[in-house]
Design a protein around this motif. Structure first.
Motif, PDB file in Angstrom:
ATOM      1  N   THR A 247       0.844  -1.190   0.000  1.00  0.00           N
ATOM      2  CA  THR A 247       0.000   0.000   0.000  1.00  0.00           C
ATOM      3  C   THR A 247       0.877   1.238   0.000  1.00  0.00           C
ATOM      4  OG1 THR A 247      -0.109   0.009   2.408  1.00  0.00           O
ATOM      5  CG2 THR A 247      -1.860  -1.151   1.245  1.00  0.00           C
ATOM      6  N   ARG A 248       0.327   2.340  -0.462  1.00  0.00           N
ATOM      7  CA  ARG A 248       1.101   3.579  -0.516  1.00  0.00           C
ATOM      8  C   ARG A 248       1.368   4.138   0.869  1.00  0.00           C
ATOM      9  NH1 ARG A 248       1.535   5.657  -5.638  1.00  0.00           N
ATOM     10  NH2 ARG A 248       0.196   4.709  -7.210  1.00  0.00           N
ATOM     11  N   MET A 249       0.489   3.855   1.809  1.00  0.00           N
ATOM     12  CA  MET A 249       0.690   4.304   3.188  1.00  0.00           C
ATOM     13  C   MET A 249       1.292   3.145   3.983  1.00  0.00           C
ATOM     14  SD  MET A 249      -0.395   7.365   2.968  1.00  0.00           S
ATOM     15  CE  MET A 249      -0.478   7.845   4.698  1.00  0.00           C
ATOM     16  N   PHE A 250       1.767   3.443   5.214  1.00  0.00           N
ATOM     17  CA  PHE A 250       2.316   2.400   6.056  1.00  0.00           C
ATOM     18  C   PHE A 250       1.247   1.343   6.324  1.00  0.00           C
ATOM     19  CE2 PHE A 250       5.040   6.031   7.083  1.00  0.00           C
ATOM     20  CZ  PHE A 250       6.283   5.450   6.872  1.00  0.00           C
ATOM     21  N   SER A 251       1.619   0.088   6.199  1.00  0.00           N
ATOM     22  CA  SER A 251       0.667  -1.000   6.358  1.00  0.00           C
ATOM     23  C   SER A 251       1.322  -2.146   7.107  1.00  0.00           C
ATOM     24  CB  SER A 251       0.172  -1.472   4.993  1.00  0.00           C
ATOM     25  OG  SER A 251      -0.684  -2.572   5.127  1.00  0.00           O
ATOM     26  N   ASN A 252       0.496  -3.058   7.608  1.00  0.00           N
ATOM     27  CA  ASN A 252       1.001  -4.201   8.350  1.00  0.00           C
ATOM     28  C   ASN A 252       1.185  -5.438   7.486  1.00  0.00           C
ATOM     29  OD1 ASN A 252       1.081  -2.823  10.817  1.00  0.00           O
ATOM     30  ND2 ASN A 252      -1.095  -3.208  11.181  1.00  0.00           N
ATOM     31  N   CYS A 253       0.870  -5.341   6.194  1.00  0.00           N
ATOM     32  CA  CYS A 253       0.986  -6.521   5.341  1.00  0.00           C
ATOM     33  C   CYS A 253       1.183  -6.116   3.887  1.00  0.00           C
ATOM     34  CB  CYS A 253      -0.245  -7.418   5.481  1.00  0.00           C
ATOM     35  SG  CYS A 253      -1.769  -6.652   4.895  1.00  0.00           S
ATOM     36  N   CYS A 254       1.617  -7.089   3.088  1.00  0.00           N
ATOM     37  CA  CYS A 254       1.683  -6.928   1.637  1.00  0.00           C
ATOM     38  C   CYS A 254       1.163  -8.212   1.016  1.00  0.00           C
ATOM     39  CB  CYS A 254       3.106  -6.621   1.167  1.00  0.00           C
ATOM     40  SG  CYS A 254       4.288  -7.958   1.434  1.00  0.00           S
TER      41      CYS A 254
END
Length: 447
Positions: free
Chosen positions: A263-270
């Motif tokens: 994601t373009r913002m900070f995220s907890n997963c990909c």
């Protein structure tokens, strides 16, 4: 060796030997040296290597140290749950020093590296590399293999002011311009920092198209360059990735085109997506989700057991299990965003290309021109270069004596194996003769 086995049998035996042994066996005779360095033998050995399951268990990992020097390591990758094999790795001698080379790609054990305008093709297994002639004004590079012509190629793309596309052929030893750039949009933007992936005979780039009047990025997609017909093609992203405006990187997963989406913002997963049927958009499928756990920074590649190699915030490398979501430290670390991992197979590619002397002794590189060849060296001072060359040649003579001693032992062992095979062949022949005589005797009695 012809006293023991036919030449065809010797050829089959040699094709199954590891590269290290073949390099040494070149000293056996002029005949063996000529045989091992032929293009036909190099191709046969590569085909055999690719067919062996053991050769699919090796990874090559690159990491940068605090001096910005690349460090390469071979790692045996298997299904060992404890990952203990990752603590037993082999350092690989990098061909050049005191410089940072970006990895463009790797195919069949051959690596393509770039540093500013300098591009080299490097086979770490045989410790040999060549330096390519400079291109005009390259910005984006891709590396791959053309199965139709059995040729390794580098594509160089200069997007501005008008797309200029050049292709280097290892067989031809020269760059040539192509008309492929005519099909590119003038607003195309390459995301060069994310690299490219070679899959299904083509190299794949992450690109976007820009609206010149508003300066907005639109329509992110994958741009492929086929090394066979040397044309560009567009591959669409999964609809979910487009709608969510995810950032992505391109990888190869078991020969299939795959994406790692952030994601373009900070995220907890990909998420990891795989195209099950090449160039068929509807076959995009979500493979798994990687829980970043607030520690993992990015995905580097895939292991044989489907675990994912990831880089943490402190530049350490971990193995991540998508099923259990467990993370295990691999004991490898480097500099942030300087690490990469890829599958590796040993090959003899480049062995039949001329050099001044072997790379095992820090050999000089070869500059390959289209009409003539000349040797290129780092030092500009001729006297210094000559002294350094003499020093390296003396060291090579000492090392060669050790290699010869080891080679004699291996040749003795190989002769013993061939003698055993000959004895077994004679026993089989004798047994066959006895069977024929017995059958003949039974026939006579019956009559």
């Amino acid at each position: 060796m012809s006293d023991y086995l036919p030449e065809e049998v010797v050829l089959q035996i040699l094709c199954r030997l590891p590269v290290k042994s073949l390099i040494r066996f070149r000293c056996v005779s002029k005949l063996w040296n000529s045989l091992i360095t032929t293009s036909a033998f190099i191709d046969s050995h590569l085909t055999q290597s690719l067919s062996l399951p053991s050769n699919s268990n090796k990874l090559i990992v690159s990491r940068g140290d605090f001096r910005a020097i690349d460090i390469y390591e071979f790692i045996h990758d298997d299904n060992n749950v404890s990952d203990s094999s990752f603590h037993q790795f082999q350092n690989v001698e990098f061909p050049l020093s005191l410089s940072y080379y970006r990895l463009i790609g790797s195919v069949n054990g051959l690596f393509c590296l770039c540093e500013k305008e300098r591009i080299i093709l490097w086979n770490p297994c045989i410790r040999k590399f060549i330096t390519l002639p400079k291109t005009n004004r390259a910005v984006i590079n891709g590396f791959g293999f053309d199965a139709r012509t059995n040729d390794y190629k580098v594509v160089s793309i200069a997007p501005k002011p008008r797309p200029l596309v050049e292709v280097y052929s290892l067989k031809e030893g020269a760059w040539r311009k192509t008309s492929a750039g005519d099909s590119l949009s003038p607003g195309i933007m390459f995301q060069c920092c994310n690299g490219a992936a070679f899959i299904n005979g083509a190299v794949h780039f992450q690109v976007t198209d820009r609206i010149n009047t508003r300066g907005l990025e639109v329509c992110p997609f994958i741009l492929s360059f086929d090394f066979g017909d040397e044309v560009f093609r567009m591959i669409s992203l999964p609809e979910f990735v487009l709608r969510a405006q995810l950032q992505f990187e391109i990888f190869g997963f078991r020969g299939s085109l795959s994406l790692v989406c952030y994601t373009r913002m900070f995220s907890n997963c990909c998420s990891i997506w795989v195209m099950k049927e090449y160039d068929v958009v509807k076959t995009w499928s979500k493979l798994c989700t990687v829980d970043l756990c607030g520690v993992i920074r990015r995905v580097l590649g895939f292991r044989k057991n489907d675990h994912v190699i990831v880089e943490a915030d402190d530049a350490k490398l971990f193995s991540y299990d998508p099923q259990s979501k467990q993370v295990k430290n691999l004991g490898i670390y480097g500099r942030s965003f300087k690490s990469c991992a890829d599958n590796y197979v040993e090959s003899l590619v480049l062995l039949n290309k001329p050099v001044l002397f072997d790379k095992a002794n820090d050999a000089l590189s070869l500059w390959v021109g289209s009409s003539k060849r000349k040797f290129w060296v780092e030092s500009e001072d001729e006297s210094v270069r000559d002294k350094e060359t003499i020093r390296k040649l003396k060291k090579a003579m000492v090392d060669q004596q050790e290699e010869i001693a080891t080679l004699k032992i291996e040749i003795t062992s190989l002769k013993s194996q061939m003698a055993i095979l000959k004895s077994q062949s004679l026993l089989v022949q004798q047994w066959s003769n006895q069977v024929e005589n017995t059958s003949s005797g039974v026939g006579d009695v019956g009559s």
